[in-house]
Design a protein around this motif. Structure first.
Motif, PDB file in Angstrom:
ATOM      1  N   PRO A 222       3.735 -13.675   0.366  1.00  0.00           N
ATOM      2  CA  PRO A 222       3.144 -12.660  -0.497  1.00  0.00           C
ATOM      3  C   PRO A 222       1.846 -12.055   0.039  1.00  0.00           C
ATOM      4  O   PRO A 222       1.633 -10.838  -0.096  1.00  0.00           O
ATOM      5  N   HIS A 223       0.992 -12.863   0.644  1.00  0.00           N
ATOM      6  CA  HIS A 223      -0.271 -12.312   1.128  1.00  0.00           C
ATOM      7  C   HIS A 223      -0.056 -11.392   2.325  1.00  0.00           C
ATOM      8  O   HIS A 223      -0.820 -10.446   2.539  1.00  0.00           O
ATOM      9  N   ILE A 224       1.008 -11.629   3.100  1.00  0.00           N
ATOM     10  CA  ILE A 224       1.343 -10.737   4.213  1.00  0.00           C
ATOM     11  C   ILE A 224       1.874  -9.413   3.679  1.00  0.00           C
ATOM     12  O   ILE A 224       1.490  -8.328   4.142  1.00  0.00           O
ATOM     13  N   VAL A 225       2.746  -9.478   2.696  1.00  0.00           N
ATOM     14  CA  VAL A 225       3.282  -8.264   2.079  1.00  0.00           C
ATOM     15  C   VAL A 225       2.150  -7.437   1.479  1.00  0.00           C
ATOM     16  O   VAL A 225       2.092  -6.208   1.660  1.00  0.00           O
ATOM     17  N   ALA A 226       1.231  -8.101   0.786  1.00  0.00           N
ATOM     18  CA  ALA A 226       0.112  -7.393   0.164  1.00  0.00           C
ATOM     19  C   ALA A 226      -0.753  -6.710   1.208  1.00  0.00           C
ATOM     20  O   ALA A 226      -1.199  -5.566   1.017  1.00  0.00           O
ATOM     21  N   ALA A 227      -0.990  -7.384   2.331  1.00  0.00           N
ATOM     22  CA  ALA A 227      -1.828  -6.810   3.389  1.00  0.00           C
ATOM     23  C   ALA A 227      -1.177  -5.577   4.005  1.00  0.00           C
ATOM     24  O   ALA A 227      -1.851  -4.569   4.278  1.00  0.00           O
ATOM     25  N   VAL A 228       0.137  -5.639   4.210  1.00  0.00           N
ATOM     26  CA  VAL A 228       0.843  -4.494   4.800  1.00  0.00           C
ATOM     27  C   VAL A 228       0.892  -3.335   3.810  1.00  0.00           C
ATOM     28  O   VAL A 228       0.693  -2.174   4.180  1.00  0.00           O
ATOM     29  N   LYS A 229       1.134  -3.640   2.540  1.00  0.00           N
ATOM     30  CA  LYS A 229       1.138  -2.586   1.528  1.00  0.00           C
ATOM     31  C   LYS A 229      -0.213  -1.892   1.457  1.00  0.00           C
ATOM     32  O   LYS A 229      -0.291  -0.666   1.309  1.00  0.00           O
ATOM     33  N   GLU A 230      -1.285  -2.668   1.568  1.00  0.00           N
ATOM     34  CA  GLU A 230      -2.625  -2.082   1.545  1.00  0.00           C
ATOM     35  C   GLU A 230      -2.833  -1.162   2.739  1.00  0.00           C
ATOM     36  O   GLU A 230      -3.398  -0.079   2.620  1.00  0.00           O
ATOM     37  N   ARG A 231      -2.341  -1.611   3.900  1.00  0.00           N
ATOM     38  CA  ARG A 231      -2.482  -0.791   5.106  1.00  0.00           C
ATOM     39  C   ARG A 231      -1.690   0.500   4.992  1.00  0.00           C
ATOM     40  O   ARG A 231      -2.092   1.541   5.512  1.00  0.00           O
ATOM     41  N   PHE A 232      -0.545   0.453   4.310  1.00  0.00           N
ATOM     42  CA  PHE A 232       0.323   1.619   4.185  1.00  0.00           C
ATOM     43  C   PHE A 232      -0.016   2.494   2.984  1.00  0.00           C
ATOM     44  O   PHE A 232       0.587   3.548   2.799  1.00  0.00           O
ATOM     45  N   ALA A 233      -0.939   2.065   2.149  1.00  0.00           N
ATOM     46  CA  ALA A 233      -1.181   2.750   0.875  1.00  0.00           C
ATOM     47  C   ALA A 233      -1.539   4.215   1.054  1.00  0.00           C
ATOM     48  O   ALA A 233      -1.033   5.081   0.320  1.00  0.00           O
ATOM     49  N   GLU A 234      -2.396   4.515   2.027  1.00  0.00           N
ATOM     50  CA  GLU A 234      -2.794   5.907   2.234  1.00  0.00           C
ATOM     51  C   GLU A 234      -1.615   6.759   2.673  1.00  0.00           C
ATOM     52  O   GLU A 234      -1.435   7.885   2.197  1.00  0.00           O
ATOM     53  N   PHE A 235      -0.796   6.211   3.594  1.00  0.00           N
ATOM     54  CA  PHE A 235       0.402   6.934   4.022  1.00  0.00           C
ATOM     55  C   PHE A 235       1.311   7.206   2.827  1.00  0.00           C
ATOM     56  O   PHE A 235       1.875   8.296   2.695  1.00  0.00           O
ATOM     57  N   ALA A 236       1.472   6.188   1.970  1.00  0.00           N
ATOM     58  CA  ALA A 236       2.368   6.334   0.824  1.00  0.00           C
ATOM     59  C   ALA A 236       1.890   7.448  -0.104  1.00  0.00           C
ATOM     60  O   ALA A 236       2.688   8.276  -0.567  1.00  0.00           O
ATOM     61  N   THR A 237       0.593   7.485  -0.355  1.00  0.00           N
ATOM     62  CA  THR A 237       0.034   8.526  -1.223  1.00  0.00           C
ATOM     63  C   THR A 237       0.240   9.909  -0.618  1.00  0.00           C
ATOM     64  O   THR A 237       0.637  10.858  -1.311  1.00  0.00           O
ATOM     65  N   GLN A 238      -0.030  10.035   0.687  1.00  0.00           N
ATOM     66  CA  GLN A 238       0.146  11.320   1.369  1.00  0.00           C
ATOM     67  C   GLN A 238       1.595  11.774   1.303  1.00  0.00           C
ATOM     68  O   GLN A 238       1.875  12.957   1.048  1.00  0.00           O
TER      69      GLN A 238
END
Length: 227
Positions: free
Chosen positions: A199-215
């Motif tokens: 879970p902590h790995i998934v959360a870290a990757v989601k955080e890294r991708f968050a800006e891309f996802a919003t764009q």
């Protein structure tokens, strides 16, 4: 596949190079394949992490394709918003026997109107966005719906290409290509999908991708609002 089969890789700045080079390694080994790598303007472009591709064809100079393949990557959003680029994707895709994409390249297919009502895959972090184009998101590594073949992120491109190779040249040829490239995944960690990673790995990757996802969401919303 007796006659020459024209495969067109449609690429753009800041693509993820393995989305492109993985399938290229497979499909360029097919018998009678004519492989064309094209971008909007031709010439040279640079990938997400700085790898340069040169001697590219201009998309407008590509008369036709039997198969198109579009990779994903951070530059996908800008490409999707470029009307001239998208017009060429639509033109070549509508005339192709097979329409394929890797990772978020499927969002470009969706923006071109090629996935409406179709089952399709993409990178797990962005897959649900396919529904904004009227597609049906599917979590499989390779997703086939008629002549549309898409799938998961980055490394899934090799699986997608091997599936295409089997379709075009038979399973034995596809298996031979798999052996040539010694494609026998045995990763050191069982963390290649969100349901497998900690879970902590998934959360870290989601955080890294968050800006891309919003764009991407904003870009897709702007496109669908125009329709």
């Amino acid at each position: 596949m007796a006659d020459t089969f024209k495969i067109v890789f449609i690429i753009y700045p800041r693509l993820t190079q393995l989305d492109f080079t993985g399938p290229y390694e497979v499909l360029a080994r097919l018998p009678n394949a004519e492989v064309v790598v094209a971008s909007k303007d031709g010439g040279t472009l640079v990938s997400e992490l700085g790898l340069a591709f040169t001697n590219l064809h201009a998309l407008a100079d590509v008369d036709r394709a039997d198969l198109i393949c579009i990779p994903g990557g951070p530059g996908q959003t800008e490409a999707m918003l470029d009307p001239e680029f998208m017009a060429e994707v639509k033109r070549l895709g509508e005339g192709a026997k097979y329409v394929t994409a890797v990772c978020t390249g499927s969002l470009i297919l969706g923006a071109a109107g090629l996935l409406s009502g179709k089952r399709a895959g993409s990178h797990w972090a962005y897959r649900d966005m396919l529904a904004m184009f009227g597609a049906v998101p599917v979590a499989d590594r390779v997703v086939r719906d008629g002549n549309i073949i898409t799938g998961g992120g980055v490394t899934a491109g090799i699986d997608i290409a091997l599936t295409i190779a089997a379709e075009l040249a038979g399973e034995d040829r596809a298996k031979a290509i798999q052996l040539m490239i010694e494609y026998a995944p045995a990763p050191p960690f069982n963390a290649g999908r969100p349901e497998l990673a900690e879970p902590h790995i998934v959360a870290a990757v989601k955080e890294r991708f968050a800006e891309f996802a919003t764009q991407r969401q904003k870009a897709i919303a702007s496109l669908t609002e125009r329709v």
